[in-house]
Design an enzyme around this catalytic site. Structure first.
Site, short mmCIF file in Angstrom:
data_model
loop_
_atom_site.label_atom_id
_atom_site.label_comp_id
_atom_site.label_asym_id
_atom_site.label_seq_id
_atom_site.Cartn_x
_atom_site.Cartn_y
_atom_site.Cartn_z
N CYS A 1 19.24 6.05 -5.47
CA CYS A 1 19.29 4.64 -5.07
C CYS A 1 19.02 4.50 -3.56
O CYS A 1 18.25 3.63 -3.15
CB CYS A 1 20.65 4.05 -5.41
SG CYS A 1 21.04 4.09 -7.17
N ALA A 2 19.64 5.34 -2.77
CA ALA A 2 19.43 5.31 -1.33
C ALA A 2 17.96 5.56 -1.00
O ALA A 2 17.38 4.89 -0.13
CB ALA A 2 20.32 6.34 -0.64
#
Length: 167
Positions: free
Chosen positions: A60-61
């Site tokens: 996600c990051a």
């Protein structure tokens, strides 16, 4: 209901993404300053919805970092990074990473975004977080492109999402 996997194990979302060519559902999400924003607030701009479970995971990051890099080069386009993370966590991440070209938005208050776009997990260990998906919307609010990422631990197809903006 869409079937996706998490580390190879089948899990499900509430449904399927909006169809290409339809009006994208409006929504209300929370910005990092705790104000509310709607999709209709961005009318006149192209919008990329980068949807994911939590900015506190590596994939996600990375999606936020990648879209931040790509967004810097796009005209009349805003990238909205959407999760159920608290706005404080989103702001902390962006500050630590130098993220300035995307907007972080949270669905933490009522989960209506996850329901309206059918991206909330309906079962499995991540329920009721948001699944990994991308929706591209044109200046008039119509859906140009969608991707429900089949394996939650994998990144979206950035190239295909950005190419949808060029057509």
């Amino acid at each position: 209901m869409a079937s996706v996997t998490l580390k190879g194990n089948e899990i499900h979302t509430l449904g399927t993404l909006p169809a290409t060519g339809v009006k994208a559902p409006d929504f209300q999400l929370t910005k990092n300053d705790l104000s509310t924003v709607k999709l209709s607030d961005y009318e006149g701009s192209r919008v990329v919805l980068n949807i994911f479970p939590s900015v506190d995971t590596g994939t996600c990051a990375q999606s936020v970092r990648q879209f931040n890099k790509e967004a810097a080069e796009l005209d009349n386009t805003i990238v909205l990074c959407i999760s159920k993370d608290l706005p404080f966590a989103q702001a902390r991440f962006c500050g630590a990473e130098g993220i300035e070209n995307v907007e972080m938005l949270s669905d933490f208050k009522d989960g209506n975004f996850g329901k309206g776009y059918s991206v909330a997990f309906s079962d499995g260990p991540l329920a009721p977080l948001l699944s990994r998906a991308v929706v591209v919307v044109d200046e008039k609010g119509n859906v140009l492109y969608t991707e429900q990422v089949a394996e939650t631990t994998e990144e979206p197809n950035y190239k295909a999402a950005l190419e949808a903006l060029m057509n």
